[in-house]
Motif scaffolding. Structure first.
Motif, short mmCIF file in Angstrom:
data_model
loop_
_atom_site.label_atom_id
_atom_site.label_comp_id
_atom_site.label_asym_id
_atom_site.label_seq_id
_atom_site.Cartn_x
_atom_site.Cartn_y
_atom_site.Cartn_z
N HIS A 124 -7.54 8.30 23.85
CA HIS A 124 -8.99 8.15 23.92
C HIS A 124 -9.49 7.59 22.59
N ILE A 125 -10.21 6.48 22.63
CA ILE A 125 -10.77 5.86 21.43
C ILE A 125 -12.28 5.83 21.59
N VAL A 126 -13.00 6.35 20.61
CA VAL A 126 -14.46 6.36 20.65
C VAL A 126 -15.01 5.70 19.40
N LEU A 127 -16.18 5.08 19.54
CA LEU A 127 -16.84 4.47 18.39
C LEU A 127 -18.34 4.35 18.65
N ARG A 128 -19.07 4.14 17.58
CA ARG A 128 -20.51 3.91 17.65
C ARG A 128 -20.75 2.43 17.96
N ASN A 129 -21.59 2.16 18.98
CA ASN A 129 -21.88 0.77 19.30
C ASN A 129 -23.05 0.25 18.47
N ALA A 130 -23.41 -1.00 18.69
CA ALA A 130 -24.45 -1.63 17.87
C ALA A 130 -25.80 -0.95 18.02
N ALA A 141 -27.95 7.69 21.39
CA ALA A 141 -28.68 6.72 20.57
C ALA A 141 -28.87 7.28 19.17
N ARG A 142 -29.18 6.39 18.23
CA ARG A 142 -29.52 6.71 16.85
C ARG A 142 -28.40 7.47 16.13
N MET A 143 -27.15 7.14 16.48
CA MET A 143 -26.02 7.79 15.85
C MET A 143 -25.95 7.39 14.38
N GLU A 144 -25.73 8.37 13.52
CA GLU A 144 -25.55 8.13 12.09
C GLU A 144 -24.10 8.43 11.74
N GLY A 200 -26.20 2.33 18.39
CA GLY A 200 -26.12 3.71 17.96
C GLY A 200 -25.67 4.67 19.03
N GLY A 201 -25.18 4.16 20.18
CA GLY A 201 -24.64 5.01 21.24
C GLY A 201 -23.13 5.12 21.15
N LEU A 202 -22.54 5.86 22.09
CA LEU A 202 -21.10 6.15 22.07
C LEU A 202 -20.37 5.33 23.11
N MET A 203 -19.32 4.63 22.68
CA MET A 203 -18.46 3.87 23.58
C MET A 203 -17.07 4.49 23.58
N LEU A 204 -16.43 4.46 24.75
CA LEU A 204 -15.10 5.04 24.94
C LEU A 204 -14.18 4.04 25.59
N ARG A 205 -12.94 3.98 25.12
CA ARG A 205 -11.90 3.25 25.84
C ARG A 205 -10.68 4.17 25.89
#
Length: 358
Positions: free
Chosen positions: A142-148, A172-175, A150-155
């Protein structure tokens, strides 16, 4: 008290840059491997024998094309690498997420595979964050990251080893960047600091989807969170309070003030047997630049975490692991850019032996 390194100085050499990460992994043969990633690439040292003090000469496991790297080990001992790669393409660098794996201690890393970018446009793709990676009990990556936005994307991988597309878990608004944890129950959780609080995603069942993100108003210094499974199927999250000190939190409970004087980086966490007790050890770079260690009984941290300053100056967050004898090993990158290591002694309490350059 943990041993002190007499060679440590108060001045950082101007040519040395803080590494983007240091990791310790424990192979199936009991040997440890130490990885340090910096602008020069990924360096790797392998223990000559389980529980021993000898290490191989450093080799370069990969070049310096990755701006950031994350390393995690799964239950089978495989070591997984996920990087954020930037390549020049016109006025905006092209960014993609790349993945590789090491199957055995000391063996070569596989070729890097690109997993693309959740954004099709270059400006949006350039604004993605640094990925985190975990491997579930079933072996699914599982790979997660902050998108442009500020939300969460998973692959994630499918059970047959093929990769699903990018999944948008909203938010949203992820820091800062999200933190993932894989639990013995087979489920995976994600946690992120956002503007004015946190978001927490809990998987409904192993291999399934995630509940809608649960918000809180807890104050978190972005970029400091770590996660550790502290009971079967339950994670504890540790972070730095913006007002100072370490906080511990489990979903559904009140946050716990754990003391300490951390700097601005993340924490490392591990469970260790100390005097017959199941204990949690926390480590970070302290506010004064030295590595600090905290010790508390697992899931009883609210009754006290005892902090000790190692006196060893370091760059970035320390790494923690158990060696082939079940003793804790702590590694740091010194101010000269070289890794140093100390091991838990067999005496009472948590004491580290002398620090040695690897």
């Amino acid at each position: 008290m943990p041993g002190r390194d007499a060679r440590a100085t108060s001045e950082v050499a101007p040519s040395i840059q803080a590494p983007s990460g240091i990791w310790l992994t424990h192979g199936k043969d009991g040997r440890l491997t130490l990885y340090v990633h910096s602008a020069d690439g990924l360096r790797r040292w392998t223990q000559e024998r389980a529980g021993g003090s000898g290490w191989t000469v450093a080799d370069i496991a990969t070049g310096g094309s990755l701006g950031h790297l994350t390393v995690v080990q799964d239950a089978h001992g495989y070591v997984h690498f996920v990087g954020r790669r930037e390549r020049t393409s016109g006025s905006t660098p092209a960014v993609d997420i790349v993945y590789a794996i090491q199957y055995q201690t000391g063996r070569p890393i596989t070729a890097w595979r690109s997993l693309g970018n959740p954004h099709k446009d270059a400006p949006g793709g350039h604004r993605i964050g640094v990925p985190d990676v975990v491997v579930s009990a079933s072996g699914e990556v599982h790979i997660v990251l902050r998108n442009a936005g500020g939300g969460l994307m998973l692959r994630r991988e499918r059970p047959d080893g093929t990769w699903r597309g990018w999944e948008d878990l909203k938010g949203a608004r992820m820091e800062g960047d999200p933190v993932a944890v894989a639990l013995a129950s087979g489920t995976v959780e994600f946690f992120a600091a956002v503007e004015g609080g946190t978001l927490y995603w809990q998987q409904k069942e192993a291999g399934g989807d995630w509940h809608e993100a649960q918000p809180s108003r807890l104050a978190v210094l972005a970029g400091t969170t770590a996660a550790l499974e502290t009971a079967p199927g339950r994670a504890t999250y540790y972070w730095t309070d913006p007002a100072g000190g370490v906080v511990g939190f489990r979903a559904g409970a009140w946050p716990m003030a754990l003391g300490g004087a951390p700097g601005g980086g993340p924490h490392a966490a591990i469970r260790v047997a100390v005097d017959g007790y199941d204990c949690t050890v926390l480590a970070h770079q302290g506010a004064d630049g030295t590595a600090a260690v905290g010790l508390g009984v697992t899931e009883n941290e609210a009754n006290g975490v005892w902090w000790s300053d190692t006196g060893v100056r370091c760059l970035g967050t320390p790494a923690l692991a158990l060696d082939g004898r079940g003793m804790m090993v702590m590694a740091v990158v010194g101010e000269d850019g070289e890794p140093r290591m100390a091991r838990q002694t067999e005496g009472p309490g948590l004491t580290l032996d002398d620090w040695r350059t690897v």
